[in-house]
Design a protein around this motif. Structure first.
Motif, PDB file in Angstrom:
ATOM      1  N   TYR A  90       0.840  -1.205   0.000  1.00 34.23           N
ATOM      2  CA  TYR A  90       0.000   0.000   0.000  1.00 34.23           C
ATOM      3  C   TYR A  90       0.875   1.255   0.000  1.00 34.23           C
ATOM      4  N   ALA A  91       1.957   1.216   0.763  1.00 33.05           N
ATOM      5  CA  ALA A  91       2.816   2.400   0.903  1.00 33.05           C
ATOM      6  C   ALA A  91       3.358   2.864  -0.438  1.00 33.05           C
ATOM      7  N   ALA A  92       3.578   1.961  -1.359  1.00 32.68           N
ATOM      8  CA  ALA A  92       4.129   2.330  -2.665  1.00 32.68           C
ATOM      9  C   ALA A  92       3.148   3.148  -3.497  1.00 32.68           C
ATOM     10  N   LEU A  93       1.889   3.216  -3.089  1.00 31.67           N
ATOM     11  CA  LEU A  93       0.916   4.028  -3.816  1.00 31.67           C
ATOM     12  C   LEU A  93       1.336   5.482  -3.898  1.00 31.67           C
ATOM     13  N   ASP A  94       2.074   5.961  -2.886  1.00 31.12           N
ATOM     14  CA  ASP A  94       2.403   7.380  -2.871  1.00 31.12           C
ATOM     15  C   ASP A  94       3.586   7.745  -3.763  1.00 31.12           C
ATOM     16  N   GLY A 146      16.213   1.775  -1.551  1.00 33.44           N
ATOM     17  CA  GLY A 146      16.914   0.877  -0.659  1.00 33.44           C
ATOM     18  C   GLY A 146      17.604   1.532   0.517  1.00 33.44           C
ATOM     19  N   SER A 147      17.448   2.844   0.672  1.00 35.62           N
ATOM     20  CA  SER A 147      18.146   3.528   1.751  1.00 35.62           C
ATOM     21  C   SER A 147      17.291   3.613   2.997  1.00 35.62           C
ATOM     22  N   ALA A 148      17.797   3.113   4.099  1.00 42.19           N
ATOM     23  CA  ALA A 148      17.057   3.188   5.357  1.00 42.19           C
ATOM     24  C   ALA A 148      17.133   4.575   5.976  1.00 42.19           C
ATOM     25  N   LEU A 149      17.998   5.427   5.448  1.00 37.79           N
ATOM     26  CA  LEU A 149      18.171   6.754   6.036  1.00 37.79           C
ATOM     27  C   LEU A 149      17.405   7.821   5.269  1.00 37.79           C
ATOM     28  N   ASN A 150      17.067   7.557   4.053  1.00 35.25           N
ATOM     29  CA  ASN A 150      16.394   8.559   3.230  1.00 35.25           C
ATOM     30  C   ASN A 150      15.059   7.996   2.776  1.00 35.25           C
ATOM     31  N   LEU A 151      13.976   8.475   3.355  1.00 40.66           N
ATOM     32  CA  LEU A 151      12.663   7.881   3.089  1.00 40.66           C
ATOM     33  C   LEU A 151      12.140   8.205   1.714  1.00 40.66           C
ATOM     34  N   ALA A 152      12.664   9.222   1.092  1.00 40.24           N
ATOM     35  CA  ALA A 152      12.140   9.624  -0.217  1.00 40.24           C
ATOM     36  C   ALA A 152      13.244  10.243  -1.052  1.00 40.24           C
ATOM     37  N   SER A 153      14.225   9.435  -1.384  1.00 37.69           N
ATOM     38  CA  SER A 153      15.348   9.952  -2.138  1.00 37.69           C
ATOM     39  C   SER A 153      14.924  10.261  -3.562  1.00 37.69           C
ATOM     40  N   GLY A 154      15.695  11.149  -4.216  1.00 38.85           N
ATOM     41  CA  GLY A 154      15.356  11.526  -5.576  1.00 38.85           C
ATOM     42  C   GLY A 154      14.307  12.623  -5.592  1.00 38.85           C
ATOM     43  N   ASN A 155      13.796  12.912  -6.770  1.00 40.92           N
ATOM     44  CA  ASN A 155      12.806  13.950  -6.962  1.00 40.92           C
ATOM     45  C   ASN A 155      11.422  13.335  -6.977  1.00 40.92           C
ATOM     46  N   ALA A 156      10.711  13.486  -5.889  1.00 39.33           N
ATOM     47  CA  ALA A 156       9.429  12.809  -5.726  1.00 39.33           C
ATOM     48  C   ALA A 156       8.432  13.189  -6.803  1.00 39.33           C
ATOM     49  N   TRP A 157       8.515  14.424  -7.287  1.00 40.43           N
ATOM     50  CA  TRP A 157       7.537  14.893  -8.276  1.00 40.43           C
ATOM     51  C   TRP A 157       7.654  14.168  -9.608  1.00 40.43           C
ATOM     52  N   GLU A 158       8.782  13.549  -9.881  1.00 39.39           N
ATOM     53  CA  GLU A 158       8.954  12.858 -11.162  1.00 39.39           C
ATOM     54  C   GLU A 158       8.061  11.628 -11.270  1.00 39.39           C
ATOM     55  N   ALA A 159       7.645  11.092 -10.126  1.00 33.48           N
ATOM     56  CA  ALA A 159       6.819   9.877 -10.130  1.00 33.48           C
ATOM     57  C   ALA A 159       5.531  10.073  -9.345  1.00 33.48           C
ATOM     58  N   SER A 160       5.087  11.309  -9.222  1.00 30.80           N
ATOM     59  CA  SER A 160       3.890  11.573  -8.431  1.00 30.80           C
ATOM     60  C   SER A 160       2.711  10.748  -8.916  1.00 30.80           C
ATOM     61  N   PRO A 161       2.004  10.078  -8.009  1.00 28.13           N
ATOM     62  CA  PRO A 161       0.839   9.279  -8.427  1.00 28.13           C
ATOM     63  C   PRO A 161      -0.329  10.127  -8.900  1.00 28.13           C
ATOM     64  N   SER A 162      -0.270  11.453  -8.686  1.00 26.89           N
ATOM     65  CA  SER A 162      -1.326  12.321  -9.217  1.00 26.89           C
ATOM     66  C   SER A 162      -1.222  12.481 -10.720  1.00 26.89           C
ATOM     67  N   GLN A 220       4.233  14.259  -1.129  1.00 29.71           N
ATOM     68  CA  GLN A 220       5.480  14.873  -1.560  1.00 29.71           C
ATOM     69  C   GLN A 220       5.571  14.997  -3.073  1.00 29.71           C
ATOM     70  N   GLY A 221       4.862  14.148  -3.797  1.00 30.62           N
ATOM     71  CA  GLY A 221       4.901  14.210  -5.255  1.00 30.62           C
ATOM     72  C   GLY A 221       4.349  15.492  -5.832  1.00 30.62           C
ATOM     73  N   ILE A 262      -3.986  16.248   2.325  1.00 27.53           N
ATOM     74  CA  ILE A 262      -5.117  16.082   1.408  1.00 27.53           C
ATOM     75  C   ILE A 262      -4.940  14.776   0.642  1.00 27.53           C
ATOM     76  N   ASN A 263      -5.897  13.879   0.761  1.00 23.39           N
ATOM     77  CA  ASN A 263      -5.824  12.605   0.051  1.00 23.39           C
ATOM     78  C   ASN A 263      -5.835  12.817  -1.455  1.00 23.39           C
ATOM     79  N   LEU A 264      -5.282  11.852  -2.152  1.00 23.01           N
ATOM     80  CA  LEU A 264      -5.254  11.898  -3.608  1.00 23.01           C
ATOM     81  C   LEU A 264      -6.332  10.967  -4.159  1.00 23.01           C
ATOM     82  N   ASN A 265      -7.301  11.536  -4.859  1.00 24.92           N
ATOM     83  CA  ASN A 265      -8.372  10.751  -5.463  1.00 24.92           C
ATOM     84  C   ASN A 265      -7.880  10.045  -6.722  1.00 24.92           C
TER      85      ASN A 265
END
Length: 601
Positions: A53-57, A63-79, A302-303, A433-436
């Motif tokens: 479920y978490a991957a939906l966002d 693979g990094s345990a220290l960086n919860l959202a590495s990279g540019n989150a907007w590039e893969a935004s589920p919106s 974050q996306g 705000i949830n994403l529909n």
């Protein structure tokens, strides 16, 4: 509980994979290796499912345990604000030309396979596939879980896998099918020559047949979400006869103690306010939460963190995702309150482009669909409860010539509740705000499209009119502030614009014929679902992308500079290129196994 929020990292050693899992009230070790013995238990499989479920966002941690959202989150935004809305002509990239120029290339369809955005989207969605497969693989080894619970876990995992593959299919078309029977070590050798629509269908059908009608935990998928998604899959395949009974089931699937399980909420904006989410219109949402204790905005959409007004706005960053003039013009209505279906750009909405915020400006006085002012931030109109939009002071590009004069509005948190629903643990805002992904209005309009394709124009018009009637309710007008100096003091009874919207008179869609009726439905989807990531994919599946987008380029390029030179070519731009990075990584016998989409070689 809300599923898929509080993220913790664990090494899934039994599956030979590294992945995320999310914790809410789940008892999961904060960090460390989980043994195979731990994984094949009820709690172990449940933890893996929560990770799926978490991957939906769209937050792939690499693979990094220290960086919860590495990279540019907007590039893969589920919106899909880039791939669905900007590429669909609903919005410009915004900001200025030097920031994220890869998006301009996507908007103009000049990208090639080296554009890093495509690789980000591919790997992030496949991370979701990977996690769903891990659930199914480990579940097959579990012996202490009851058959009923196994079925529930499997149905949820297959729904999620169906969703991830649906995303991949409509984005890239040629994608390799990798399921729980394929070893991770051989995944890169899988070819992308098979049509995976039947397998997506099978996942959603299994989920629809085996999920309960309701779930006790908010955020978990149910039977009706799976049924709606299966119907949507059929719609993309133009299997209207198969889609119709499924839409019928979702629309009339029964009543609960609160009335119809699914219904249009009275207030349109309740679909975009964290205080009123998970309501009767919510069929499938990605759950977001602010201030989750991680010190990041990884759980707070974050996306979409770039998509707030800039300059002197209270949001700090970043001026992206500016709605287009073409979209604004679409909300013009005629003397009867109906839209201009074909020549809406001949009736443009007045804007303040080139007018400084210190100079006087009077907003458009013509008749408009009220949904414009819940979708587009425009000068002189209340911007939720933040005060009137000031115009140029909130636009990043000087003179507003790069991307126009408008700001996005559906992803914006309210001033009155910002302490609860905004997240400022980063340089740009997050929100709760949830994403529909599917809301009931979307279901009604997909059902209308299905009915029209089957020749049932009266029923199609009934569904369209339900959506229009909700918008016409005066509670959906935007009203002036009681005192403009203190917007939090509330609203007056004076509409902020000249709102006029009506339902279609009896027999209108039938009188338009099949083509005309479908055009009216297509246009209603544009109005109702604008900036929600659907438009590009709709245009492609309708077979009108070349006509509509090239008209858009011709018109909008006279207003802004960012999309000049844009051109859509049928047979090439219907799908995005397979990322070159993935082609390079895919091997079998020393040769690449992935085939590039036509036109990108």
């Amino acid at each position: 509980m809300k599923v898929a929020h509080y993220i913790t990292i664990m090494a899934v050693t039994a599956a030979g994979l590294t992945g995320n899992s999310c914790q809410n009230s789940l008892e999961i070790p904060a960090q460390g290796a989980l043994s195979g013995e731990t994984l094949v238990t009820q709690s172990g499989v449940s933890a893996l499912l929560t990770g799926a479920y978490a991957a939906l966002d769209g937050q792939y941690n690499n693979g990094s345990a220290l960086n919860l959202a590495s990279g540019n989150a907007w590039e893969a935004s589920p919106s899909n604000w880039v791939y669905g809305s900007i590429a669909g002509g609903e919005a410009h990239k915004g900001s200025d030309g030097s920031d994220q120029p890869a998006v301009d290339a996507i908007a103009k369809f000049t990208s090639d396979a080296s554009n890093g955005y495509f690789n980000s989207k591919w790997r992030t969605v496949y991370e979701g596939v990977n996690r769903a497969n891990t659930v199914l693989r480990v579940l097959g080894q579990a012996t202490s879980i009851s058959d009923a619970d196994k079925t529930s876990f499997a149905a949820q995992a297959r729904f999620l896998r169906g969703h991830y593959y649906f995303e991949l299919k409509r984005m890239f078309n040629r994608v390799p099918w990798i399921d729980e029977t394929i070893e991770t070590s051989t995944a890169s050798a899988q070819a992308n020559t098979e049509d995976i629509w039947p397998k997506i269908e099978a996942d959603f059908k299994y989920a629809a047949d085996n999920l309960p009608a309701t779930q006790s935990e908010v955020g978990r998928v149910n039977k009706w979400a799976a049924t709606a998604y299966l119907a949507k899959t059929y719609l993309y395949e133009h299997k209207y006869a198969e889609a119709k009974p499924l839409f019928d089931q979702v629309i009339s699937q029964g009543v609960t103690s609160n009335g119809l399980k699914y219904a249009l909420v009275t207030k349109y904006h309740d679909n975009f306010d964290a205080a009123t989410e998970n309501n009767a219109e919510s069929v499938f949402q990605i759950q977001m939460v602010a201030n989750d204790g991680t010190g990041t905005i990884a759980s707070a959409n974050q996306g979409d963190m770039l998509n707030f007004p800039y300059g002197n706005s209270p949001f700090r960053c970043c001026g992206f995702f500016q709605p287009s003039q073409d979209l604004a013009n679409s909300y013009r209505t005629d003397a009867t309150g109906l839209p201009y279906l074909t020549d809406y750009n001949s009736h443009p909405v007045k804007n303040d482009q080139g007018v400084a915020s210190t100079q006087p400006f009077t907003p458009d006085a013509g008749t408009l669909d009220p949904r414009i002012d819940w979708t587009i931030g425009r000068r002189g109109i209340p911007y939720l409860d933040w005060g009137n939009h000031p115009g140029a002071d909130w636009i990043r590009s000087p003179g507003q010539t790069y991307a126009g004069p408008y700001s996005p509005k559906k992803n914006i948190y309210m001033q009155a509740t910002q302490d609860q629903y905004a997240d400022n643990h980063s340089w740009a805002p997050g929100t709760a705000i949830n994403l529909n992904l599917i809301r009931y209005a979307d279901v009604l309009l997909m059902a209308a499209e299905t009915e029209a394709n089957l020749g049932n124009f009266e029923q199609a018009q009934t569904y369209v009119n339900q959506v229009r009637a909700r918008a016409a309710n005066p509670v959906n007008f935007v009203y002036r502030y009681t005192n403009e100096a203190t917007p939090l003091s509330g609203y007056s009874t004076t509409p902020a614009a000249n709102y006029k919207i009506a339902v279609y008179p009896a027999g209108t869609l039938a009188g338009l014929g099949k083509t005309g009726a479908l055009n009216a439905i297509y246009f209603e989807r544009k109005l109702e679902l604008a900036t929600e990531g659907h438009r590009f994919f709709d245009l492609v599946r309708w077979g009108v992308a070349e006509t509509e987008l090239n008209k858009y380029f011709s018109y909008e390029s006279t207003i802004t500079t960012d999309i000049r030179g844009g051109r859509f070519v049928t047979g090439k731009n219907d799908y995005y290129p397979i990322p070159q990075r993935q082609i390079d990584l895919s091997t079998s016998g020393g040769k690449s196994t992935l085939t590039q989409n036509p036109g990108y070689n």
